[in-house]
Design a protein around this motif. Structure first.
Motif, short mmCIF file in Angstrom:
data_model
loop_
_atom_site.label_atom_id
_atom_site.label_comp_id
_atom_site.label_asym_id
_atom_site.label_seq_id
_atom_site.Cartn_x
_atom_site.Cartn_y
_atom_site.Cartn_z
N GLY A 12 0.79 -1.24 0.00
CA GLY A 12 0.00 0.00 0.00
C GLY A 12 0.81 1.27 0.00
O GLY A 12 1.76 1.43 -0.76
N ARG A 13 0.43 2.17 0.94
CA ARG A 13 0.96 3.55 0.88
C ARG A 13 2.44 3.64 1.20
O ARG A 13 3.14 4.54 0.76
CB ARG A 13 0.16 4.44 1.83
CG ARG A 13 0.39 4.04 3.26
CD ARG A 13 -0.44 4.74 4.30
NE ARG A 13 -0.20 4.00 5.54
CZ ARG A 13 -0.77 4.25 6.67
NH1 ARG A 13 -1.64 5.22 6.77
NH2 ARG A 13 -0.48 3.53 7.73
N SER A 15 4.32 4.14 4.22
CA SER A 15 4.97 5.12 5.10
C SER A 15 6.13 4.49 5.86
O SER A 15 7.14 5.15 6.14
CB SER A 15 3.96 5.79 6.05
OG SER A 15 3.53 4.89 7.02
N ASN A 16 6.01 3.22 6.21
CA ASN A 16 7.15 2.54 6.85
C ASN A 16 8.31 2.39 5.88
O ASN A 16 9.47 2.57 6.25
CB ASN A 16 6.73 1.17 7.40
CG ASN A 16 6.09 1.29 8.77
OD1 ASN A 16 6.77 1.56 9.75
ND2 ASN A 16 4.78 1.12 8.84
N GLY A 91 3.55 -3.60 5.70
CA GLY A 91 2.20 -3.42 5.18
C GLY A 91 1.93 -4.34 4.00
O GLY A 91 1.19 -3.99 3.08
N ILE A 111 6.25 -5.63 10.84
CA ILE A 111 5.83 -4.62 11.81
C ILE A 111 4.33 -4.70 11.98
O ILE A 111 3.59 -4.84 10.99
CB ILE A 111 6.29 -3.20 11.42
CG1 ILE A 111 5.85 -2.19 12.49
CG2 ILE A 111 5.75 -2.77 10.07
CD1 ILE A 111 6.91 -1.25 12.92
N HIS A 112 3.89 -4.63 13.24
CA HIS A 112 2.46 -4.79 13.55
C HIS A 112 2.03 -3.64 14.47
O HIS A 112 2.72 -3.34 15.45
CB HIS A 112 2.25 -6.14 14.24
CG HIS A 112 0.81 -6.40 14.55
ND1 HIS A 112 -0.09 -6.80 13.59
CD2 HIS A 112 0.12 -6.29 15.71
CE1 HIS A 112 -1.27 -6.93 14.15
NE2 HIS A 112 -1.20 -6.63 15.43
N PRO A 113 0.86 -3.03 14.20
CA PRO A 113 0.48 -1.84 14.97
C PRO A 113 -0.27 -2.15 16.26
O PRO A 113 -1.32 -1.56 16.54
CB PRO A 113 -0.40 -1.07 13.97
CG PRO A 113 -1.01 -2.12 13.13
CD PRO A 113 -0.02 -3.26 13.05
N GLU A 177 6.17 3.40 14.84
CA GLU A 177 6.55 2.37 13.86
C GLU A 177 7.73 2.85 13.04
O GLU A 177 8.68 2.10 12.75
CB GLU A 177 5.37 2.07 12.92
CG GLU A 177 4.20 1.37 13.57
CD GLU A 177 3.13 0.99 12.56
OE1 GLU A 177 3.47 0.55 11.45
OE2 GLU A 177 1.93 1.12 12.89
C1 GRF Z 1 1.30 -0.30 9.34
O1 GRF Z 1 0.43 0.13 10.35
C2 GRF Z 1 1.94 -1.60 9.70
O2 GRF Z 1 2.13 -1.75 11.08
C3 GRF Z 1 0.93 -2.61 9.24
O3 GRF Z 1 0.44 -2.09 8.02
C4 GRF Z 1 0.56 -0.66 8.05
C5 GRF Z 1 1.33 -0.27 6.83
O4 GRF Z 1 1.40 1.12 6.68
N1 GRF Z 1 1.53 -3.92 9.09
P1 GRF Z 1 2.38 1.76 5.63
O5 GRF Z 1 2.03 1.16 4.26
O6 GRF Z 1 3.79 1.43 6.03
O7 GRF Z 1 2.11 3.24 5.66
#
Ligand code: GRF
Length: 216
Positions: A12-13, A15-16, A91, A111-113, A177
């Protein structure tokens, strides 16, 4: 010191992904992003990677319905072609199969929120608010065959406020994160992590010894 070659899987987007790119460029993360792979052609992550001159590949899941292992074999080929040493899920919205884990044993991070083992799965910020917990946060862990069950590398805690919506909590967690994912990768790159059973031990950790957190 040669740079750790990482492959980042996204949907997806990103951001990580962006935080990791920024830390690599700043020099605070001694790694090279060898490839970014998305299962979604339209993922903004692919654009983010390309803007920074990073190889970004769409591996379509079309034709792989019910053949998750075969899809993962394709991922492994793409990662190995680029000599990836550590795989980072950021993500990535697919369940990983033993195919990928066999090629990268204890070498896949996620990574898990939420503060695992609480709230695995999806929509976890809402779940945390609905449950009424006073703290949530995020977790970087090694991936095993379960859903969000692998050995925990690093966690960060944030308060859950009475005024929180799913979005405001998600935003507060996301800020952390962006810090802890790069930190976990850097600890690995420095060779400081050892897995002992379920525990990930960190050599020379500068853990603060604060007594407790309280909220409210
Ligand atoms: C994050 O909240 C991550 O913890 C989860 O998916 C989301 C991904 O966000 N696994 P991004 O694409 O990194 O913005």
């Amino acid at each position: 010191m040669s740079k750790l070659r990482i492959g980042i899987l996204v949907s997806g987007r990103g951001s990580n992904l962006q935080a990791i790119i920024d830390n690599v460029e700043k020099g605070s993360l001694n790694a090279e992003i060898a490839v970014v792979i998305s299962d979604q052609a339209e993922a903004y992550s692919l654009e983010r990677a390309r803007k920074h001159g990073i190889t970004a590949v769409h591996v379509s899941a079309k034709g792989y319905k019910g053949k998750r292992e075969e899809y993962d074999a394709q991922l492994v080929r793409t990662l190995q072609e680029r000599n990836v040493e550590l795989v980072c899920l950021a993500g990535f919205m697919r369940i990983i199969t033993p195919k990928l884990l066999a090629a990268y044993p204890n070498l896949v991070m996620n990574i898990h929120p939420a503060l695992l083992p609480s709230f695995p799965g999806l929509h976890v910020q809402k779940a945390a608010i609905d449950h009424g917990v006073k703290f949530s946060g995020c977790t970087v862990h090694f991936v095993d065959e379960g859903m969000d069950t692998g050995p925990i590398i690093i966690q960060a805690v944030v308060p859950v406020l009475d005024s929180d919506t799913d979005d405001s909590l998600a935003e507060r967690i996301l800020k952390q994160e962006h810090k802890i994912y790069s930190k976990a990768i850097q600890l690995y790159a420095e060779g400081r992590l050892t897995i002992r059973g379920r525990r990930v031990l960190c050599r020379d950790a500068s853990g603060r010894n604060d007594d407790f957190l309280r909220n409210p």
